[in-house]
Design an enzyme around this catalytic site. Structure first.
Site, mmCIF file in Angstrom:
data_model
loop_
_atom_site.group_PDB
_atom_site.id
_atom_site.type_symbol
_atom_site.label_atom_id
_atom_site.label_comp_id
_atom_site.label_asym_id
_atom_site.label_seq_id
_atom_site.Cartn_x
_atom_site.Cartn_y
_atom_site.Cartn_z
ATOM 1 N N GLY A 61 130.342 67.773 40.030
ATOM 2 C CA GLY A 61 130.937 68.850 40.799
ATOM 3 C C GLY A 61 130.718 70.193 40.125
ATOM 4 O O GLY A 61 129.802 70.368 39.325
ATOM 5 N N ILE A 62 131.605 71.132 40.433
ATOM 6 C CA ILE A 62 131.482 72.500 39.951
ATOM 7 C C ILE A 62 132.637 72.805 39.012
ATOM 8 O O ILE A 62 133.772 72.433 39.265
ATOM 9 C CB ILE A 62 131.510 73.490 41.134
ATOM 10 C CG1 ILE A 62 130.378 73.180 42.117
ATOM 11 C CG2 ILE A 62 131.413 74.920 40.654
ATOM 12 C CD1 ILE A 62 130.486 73.954 43.418
ATOM 13 N N GLY A 63 132.349 73.483 37.902
ATOM 14 C CA GLY A 63 133.422 73.926 37.028
ATOM 15 C C GLY A 63 133.111 73.711 35.559
ATOM 16 O O GLY A 63 132.045 73.217 35.177
ATOM 17 N N GLU A 102 125.263 66.926 45.206
ATOM 18 C CA GLU A 102 125.508 67.918 46.248
ATOM 19 C C GLU A 102 125.057 69.307 45.802
ATOM 20 O O GLU A 102 124.548 70.094 46.585
ATOM 21 C CB GLU A 102 127.005 67.900 46.550
ATOM 22 C CG GLU A 102 127.499 68.802 47.623
ATOM 23 C CD GLU A 102 129.002 68.622 47.784
ATOM 24 O OE1 GLU A 102 129.428 67.477 48.032
ATOM 25 O OE2 GLU A 102 129.740 69.598 47.625
ATOM 26 N N GLY A 112 132.333 67.024 49.074
ATOM 27 C CA GLY A 112 131.565 65.790 48.967
ATOM 28 C C GLY A 112 132.195 64.743 48.081
ATOM 29 O O GLY A 112 131.639 63.655 47.903
#
Length: 420
Positions: free
Chosen positions: A206-208, A229, A321
């Site tokens: 994911g993001i972060g 994703e 996602g």
């Protein structure tokens, strides 16, 4: 494709939609960090009112009376808007929305300049191919902002120029969000998560700060693949460290990062940006070798349910996602679905591990939950054992007594074998 000035673009859009009637038109635009600000500004001037459908909208999207923000994934440009229409949907299913009530009347893309009769959606493919197809099938309008700085990426974001009705040329830098530096807690979590990743695994992150710290801890691995994703500069760092399988394509739906990353992406044959229906399909994800899904959450409860979407009863983001990749990874051979989060939220001064979620669940039944305190391997354990491991290995020490009491957990006892 007719390339026109910004002023003429607004006039032509207004003329095209003049007979639309009382129903507000739906405008779908590139989201994340590829907002087509110039072309979208022309649309905004052309229409008194419309529904604006953007995924993870950033600050700067039109925000005025008459514009209704619509999204299945809330970004800072729409977060907290009193008129927001949030559409709960896992990302793999979002393209289906365009076949019904959310069929686009106008699609606004941020693309490369034409190359051999085609343009590329560059850093943001995602749900846009489905939006273009739905608009063209219904007689809608496709508008492109042609930016000489947008990298030409291969995959589903390549479309022929005659699939675009109107275009405006720009020369403007792409957004390069400044990543938040990882602190000691994030680095500790990243190292623990990296320990779960085997050589040759396929990664989704994911993001972060936690995913970034995880990638930084994986430079010593070899043969890694990417089916995700999104990715940013961390994947570029893995490539330069020799951690990636040189013969495997790097598959994603959207990308954001530094100018250096965008330069690396331009016409890179190893990278494929594919549509959401493919990248986020749990059945396709499950076919990836040793699929390892790594995501973050705001909370995890003792039933191994994760909340990554809501804060104090208000949507913060959305499903995204995460449920797609958690399900896909769990069905993959040697797959793992990891939720990684700090054990304590410093701003709210509360535990991120709670007895039972009071917010909607984003995903559940993960194989591993990781914090800076340790790793809880959950798959195959009883509910009681899962709760005990989350308390003892993931929760912050300050939260453990109350969580143990809430779960009814009892200290583990040593067993003795009695020989007659």
């Amino acid at each position: 494709m007719h390339t026109v000035s910004e002023t003429l673009l607004a006039d032509l859009i207004a003329a095209r939609l003049a007979g639309h009637g009382d129903q507000l038109p739906t405008v779908v635009a590139s989201g994340n960090f590829a907002t087509p600000t110039v072309a979208l500004g022309a649309v905004d001037r052309a229409l008194a009112g419309y529904r604006l459908f953007v995924l993870n909208a950033q600050h700067g999207v039109p925000d005025r009376a008459g514009v209704i923000p619509v999204t299945p994934f809330v970004g800072p440009g729409m977060r907290g808007h009193p008129g927001l229409e949030y559409l709960p949907s896992r990302l793999s299913l979002v393209p289906r929305l365009f076949a019904g009530a959310h069929r686009p009347d106008v699609v606004v893309l941020h693309t490369s300049r034409p190359v051999d009769g085609r343009v590329s959606m560059g850093t943001e493919v995602n749900i846009l191919p489905a939006a273009v197809e739905a608009a063209r099938a219904a007689g809608g309008l496709v508008v492109a902002q042609l930016n000489r700085r947008m990298p030409y990426t291969f995959g589903d974001g390549e479309i022929p120029c005659d699939a675009v009705d109107l275009a405006v040329e720009v020369d403007m830098p792409l957004a390069s969000p400044t990543p938040r530096p990882a602190g000691d807690v994030q680095r500790e979590i990243g190292g623990r998560v990296a320990a779960l990743v085997v050589d040759g695994a396929t990664l989704q992150l994911g993001i972060g700060a936690v995913p970034d710290a995880t990638l930084a801890s994986l430079t010593g691995r070899r043969g890694l693949r990417v089916w995700t994703e999104t990715f940013s500069d961390g994947v570029l760092a893995l490539d330069r460290a020799g951690a990636l399988d040189p013969d495997a394509r790097l598959v994603t739906s959207f990308v954001f990062g530094s100018d250096e990353l965008y330069t690396w992406l331009d016409r890179n044959p190893r990278v494929r940006l594919l549509r959401t229906e493919t990248v986020n399909d749990p059945a396709v994800i499950a076919r990836q070798h040793a699929m390892t899904s790594i995501n973050t959450a705001l909370q995890i409860d003792l039933h191994a349910q994760a909340n990554a979407s809501y804060i104090r009863g208000t949507v913060w983001s959305g499903f995204g996602g995460q449920p797609d990749f958690v399900a896909g990874a769990l069905h993959a051979q040697d797959g793992r679905a990891v939720i990684a989060l700090p054990s304590w939220h410093p701003r709210a001064d509360v535990s991120t591990v709670v007895s039972t979620l009071t917010e909607p669940t984003t995903s559940f039944q993960h194989s591993h939950v990781v914090s800076e305190q340790g790793i809880a391997a959950l798959w195959g354990s009883s509910q009681q054992q899962q709760a005990r491991d989350l308390v003892e290995k993931v929760a912050h020490p300050r939260a453990r007594p109350a969580l143990a009491e809430a779960s009814g957990a009892r200290p583990r006892r040593e067993t003795r074998s009695h020989v007659a």
